[in-house]
Design a protein around this motif. Structure first.
Motif, PDB file in Angstrom:
ATOM      1  N   ILE A 109      24.856  74.546 -34.006  1.00  6.82           N
ATOM      2  CA  ILE A 109      25.841  73.963 -33.118  1.00  6.82           C
ATOM      3  C   ILE A 109      25.383  72.697 -33.127  1.00  6.82           C
ATOM      4  CG2 ILE A 109      26.966  74.129 -30.957  1.00  6.82           C
ATOM      5  CD1 ILE A 109      26.199  77.280 -31.053  1.00  6.82           C
ATOM      6  N   GLN A 110      26.407  71.676 -33.064  1.00  4.80           N
ATOM      7  CA  GLN A 110      25.946  70.295 -32.959  1.00  4.80           C
ATOM      8  C   GLN A 110      26.014  70.000 -31.496  1.00  4.80           C
ATOM      9  OE1 GLN A 110      28.532  67.322 -34.698  1.00  4.80           O
ATOM     10  NE2 GLN A 110      26.649  66.034 -35.248  1.00  4.80           N
ATOM     11  N   LYS A 111      24.752  69.225 -31.097  1.00 13.32           N
ATOM     12  CA  LYS A 111      24.875  69.062 -29.502  1.00 13.32           C
ATOM     13  C   LYS A 111      25.535  67.741 -29.406  1.00 13.32           C
ATOM     14  CE  LYS A 111      20.569  69.326 -27.914  1.00 13.32           C
ATOM     15  NZ  LYS A 111      19.146  69.090 -27.962  1.00 13.32           N
ATOM     16  N   ASP A 112      25.721  67.378 -27.944  1.00 16.56           N
ATOM     17  CA  ASP A 112      26.516  66.287 -27.711  1.00 16.56           C
ATOM     18  C   ASP A 112      25.824  64.969 -27.702  1.00 16.56           C
ATOM     19  OD1 ASP A 112      28.644  67.802 -26.961  1.00 16.56           O
ATOM     20  OD2 ASP A 112      28.243  68.092 -24.889  1.00 16.56           O
ATOM     21  N   SER A 113      24.352  64.985 -27.552  1.00 15.56           N
ATOM     22  CA  SER A 113      23.530  63.781 -27.746  1.00 15.56           C
ATOM     23  C   SER A 113      22.617  64.028 -28.816  1.00 15.56           C
ATOM     24  CB  SER A 113      22.957  63.507 -26.441  1.00 15.56           C
ATOM     25  OG  SER A 113      21.985  64.674 -26.043  1.00 15.56           O
ATOM     26  N   VAL A 114      21.837  62.986 -29.404  1.00 12.46           N
ATOM     27  CA  VAL A 114      20.841  62.921 -30.131  1.00 12.46           C
ATOM     28  C   VAL A 114      19.506  62.364 -29.663  1.00 12.46           C
ATOM     29  CG1 VAL A 114      19.893  61.818 -32.380  1.00 12.46           C
ATOM     30  CG2 VAL A 114      22.338  62.306 -31.981  1.00 12.46           C
ATOM     31  N   GLU A 115      18.442  63.466 -29.815  1.00 11.20           N
ATOM     32  CA  GLU A 115      17.258  62.979 -29.164  1.00 11.20           C
ATOM     33  C   GLU A 115      16.468  62.340 -30.427  1.00 11.20           C
ATOM     34  OE1 GLU A 115      15.049  66.146 -27.165  1.00 11.20           O
ATOM     35  OE2 GLU A 115      17.115  67.122 -26.916  1.00 11.20           O
ATOM     36  N   ILE A 116      15.896  61.162 -30.122  1.00 10.91           N
ATOM     37  CA  ILE A 116      14.946  60.515 -31.210  1.00 10.91           C
ATOM     38  C   ILE A 116      13.291  60.234 -30.782  1.00 10.91           C
ATOM     39  CG2 ILE A 116      14.667  58.626 -32.722  1.00 10.91           C
ATOM     40  CD1 ILE A 116      17.632  58.076 -32.670  1.00 10.91           C
ATOM     41  N   PHE A 117      12.504  60.674 -31.316  1.00  9.94           N
ATOM     42  CA  PHE A 117      11.253  60.585 -31.017  1.00  9.94           C
ATOM     43  C   PHE A 117      10.193  60.414 -32.031  1.00  9.94           C
ATOM     44  CE2 PHE A 117      12.455  64.879 -30.691  1.00  9.94           C
ATOM     45  CZ  PHE A 117      11.553  65.825 -31.172  1.00  9.94           C
ATOM     46  N   ASN A 118       8.773  60.274 -31.985  1.00 15.72           N
ATOM     47  CA  ASN A 118       7.887  60.045 -32.725  1.00 15.72           C
ATOM     48  C   ASN A 118       8.266  58.844 -33.702  1.00 15.72           C
ATOM     49  OD1 ASN A 118       6.405  61.675 -31.714  1.00 15.72           O
ATOM     50  ND2 ASN A 118       7.070  63.460 -33.028  1.00 15.72           N
ATOM     51  N   ILE A 119       8.682  57.827 -33.275  1.00 14.42           N
ATOM     52  CA  ILE A 119       9.050  56.458 -34.319  1.00 14.42           C
ATOM     53  C   ILE A 119       7.801  56.019 -34.850  1.00 14.42           C
ATOM     54  CG2 ILE A 119      10.361  54.294 -34.067  1.00 14.42           C
ATOM     55  CD1 ILE A 119      11.411  55.361 -31.175  1.00 14.42           C
ATOM     56  N   PRO A 120       7.999  55.737 -36.207  1.00 17.10           N
ATOM     57  CA  PRO A 120       6.650  55.280 -36.894  1.00 17.10           C
ATOM     58  C   PRO A 120       6.741  53.882 -36.584  1.00 17.10           C
ATOM     59  CG  PRO A 120       8.486  55.687 -38.527  1.00 17.10           C
ATOM     60  CD  PRO A 120       9.018  56.221 -36.943  1.00 17.10           C
ATOM     61  N   ASN A 121       5.446  53.102 -36.869  1.00 20.40           N
ATOM     62  CA  ASN A 121       5.271  51.760 -36.851  1.00 20.40           C
ATOM     63  C   ASN A 121       5.824  51.289 -38.346  1.00 20.40           C
ATOM     64  OD1 ASN A 121       4.276  49.087 -36.786  1.00 20.40           O
ATOM     65  ND2 ASN A 121       2.193  49.598 -36.056  1.00 20.40           N
ATOM     66  N   LEU A 122       6.772  50.382 -38.352  1.00 20.10           N
ATOM     67  CA  LEU A 122       7.262  50.039 -39.744  1.00 20.10           C
ATOM     68  C   LEU A 122       6.878  48.607 -39.655  1.00 20.10           C
ATOM     69  CD1 LEU A 122      10.571  51.819 -39.777  1.00 20.10           C
ATOM     70  CD2 LEU A 122       8.424  52.414 -40.783  1.00 20.10           C
ATOM     71  N   ASP A 123       6.073  47.871 -38.775  1.00 28.16           N
ATOM     72  CA  ASP A 123       5.477  46.543 -38.863  1.00 28.16           C
ATOM     73  C   ASP A 123       5.163  46.082 -40.294  1.00 28.16           C
ATOM     74  OD1 ASP A 123       6.342  45.857 -36.231  1.00 28.16           O
ATOM     75  OD2 ASP A 123       4.264  46.465 -35.534  1.00 28.16           O
ATOM     76  N   GLY A 124       5.620  44.753 -40.829  1.00 27.81           N
ATOM     77  CA  GLY A 124       5.047  44.439 -42.002  1.00 27.81           C
ATOM     78  C   GLY A 124       5.919  44.832 -43.298  1.00 27.81           C
ATOM     79  N   LEU A 125       6.664  45.924 -43.026  1.00 29.57           N
ATOM     80  CA  LEU A 125       7.696  46.399 -44.233  1.00 29.57           C
ATOM     81  C   LEU A 125       8.754  45.580 -44.481  1.00 29.57           C
ATOM     82  CD1 LEU A 125       6.983  50.049 -43.708  1.00 29.57           C
ATOM     83  CD2 LEU A 125       5.917  48.717 -45.092  1.00 29.57           C
ATOM     84  N   LYS A 126       9.408  45.373 -45.372  1.00 26.84           N
ATOM     85  CA  LYS A 126      10.806  44.653 -45.636  1.00 26.84           C
ATOM     86  C   LYS A 126      11.808  45.499 -45.993  1.00 26.84           C
ATOM     87  CE  LYS A 126       8.738  40.435 -47.262  1.00 26.84           C
ATOM     88  NZ  LYS A 126       7.199  40.334 -47.505  1.00 26.84           N
ATOM     89  N   LYS A 127      11.410  46.804 -46.782  1.00 27.46           N
ATOM     90  CA  LYS A 127      12.500  47.657 -46.993  1.00 27.46           C
ATOM     91  C   LYS A 127      11.877  49.098 -47.047  1.00 27.46           C
ATOM     92  CE  LYS A 127      14.172  45.072 -51.190  1.00 27.46           C
ATOM     93  NZ  LYS A 127      14.702  45.063 -52.385  1.00 27.46           N
ATOM     94  N   VAL A 128      12.954  49.867 -46.189  1.00 28.13           N
ATOM     95  CA  VAL A 128      12.705  51.379 -45.867  1.00 28.13           C
ATOM     96  C   VAL A 128      13.785  52.102 -46.423  1.00 28.13           C
ATOM     97  CG1 VAL A 128      12.049  52.859 -44.089  1.00 28.13           C
ATOM     98  CG2 VAL A 128      11.159  50.457 -44.018  1.00 28.13           C
ATOM     99  N   LEU A 129      13.683  53.308 -46.953  1.00 29.17           N
ATOM    100  CA  LEU A 129      14.466  54.122 -47.477  1.00 29.17           C
ATOM    101  C   LEU A 129      14.617  55.262 -46.518  1.00 29.17           C
ATOM    102  CD1 LEU A 129      16.718  55.009 -49.542  1.00 29.17           C
ATOM    103  CD2 LEU A 129      14.611  56.130 -50.809  1.00 29.17           C
ATOM    104  N   ILE A 130      15.402  55.631 -45.764  1.00 26.17           N
ATOM    105  CA  ILE A 130      15.844  56.512 -45.081  1.00 26.17           C
ATOM    106  C   ILE A 130      16.169  57.727 -45.560  1.00 26.17           C
ATOM    107  CG2 ILE A 130      16.820  57.398 -42.766  1.00 26.17           C
ATOM    108  CD1 ILE A 130      17.081  54.392 -41.849  1.00 26.17           C
TER     109      ILE A 130
END
Length: 153
Positions: free
Chosen positions: A65-86
């Motif tokens: 069941i899809q929830k009404d909101s999205v929780e986002i946490f544990n955001i990584p440190n991407l400092d210094g990177l130019k290209k990130v593949l999600i």
């Protein structure tokens, strides 16, 4: 409900195809969306020999069941990177990726983000840059079905 069992063999073949499609991006890192994108991001990092493998946690479903909101946490440190593949297993509504992209672009405006996924749905708010399968049915991934042991504890 119309659904497809997605086996390890299917996954392995599609992962190799997806990796081949995305390798021209020449990412500095892979960012797997937990939990669905973890297996795929790990395999892709192995194939691409990419040791910069990060995860970000999201919660947008409670079982099926899809929830009404999205929780986002544990955001990584991407400092210094130019290209990130999600990387994620499937883009269903696209709400999760929309929120993840918004947050990451605000935090890291100089980073170029591209999205790779095994499956996506036409109705999605976000379209992947690299994908293998378009679908409109429920996908039962082997890592969710074959190890369904949560009810045994």
């Amino acid at each position: 409900m119309n659904k497809l069992y997605y086996s390890y063999e299917m996954f392995k073949n599609d992962t190799l195809k997806l990796t081949s499609l995305s390798k021209g991006f020449k990412e500095d890192a892979i960012l797997g969306i937990a939990r669905g994108g973890l297996t795929l991001s790990h395999f892709m990092s192995q194939v691409l020999n990419q040791r910069n493998l990060f995860t970000i946690n999201t919660i947008s479903y409670d079982r099926k069941i899809q929830k009404d909101s999205v929780e986002i946490f544990n955001i990584p440190n991407l400092d210094g990177l130019k290209k990130v593949l999600i990387v994620d297993d499937i883009i269903d509504s696209g709400k999760t990726l929309q929120e993840v992209l918004k947050l990451l672009k605000e935090k890291y405006p100089k980073v170029e983000f591209k999205i790779a996924t095994l499956f996506y749905k036409d109705k999605s708010l976000v379209k992947p840059d690299f994908s293998i399968n378009k679908t409109d049915i429920w996908i039962e991934f082997f890592w969710e079905v074959d190890l369904d042991i949560k009810d045994k504890f």
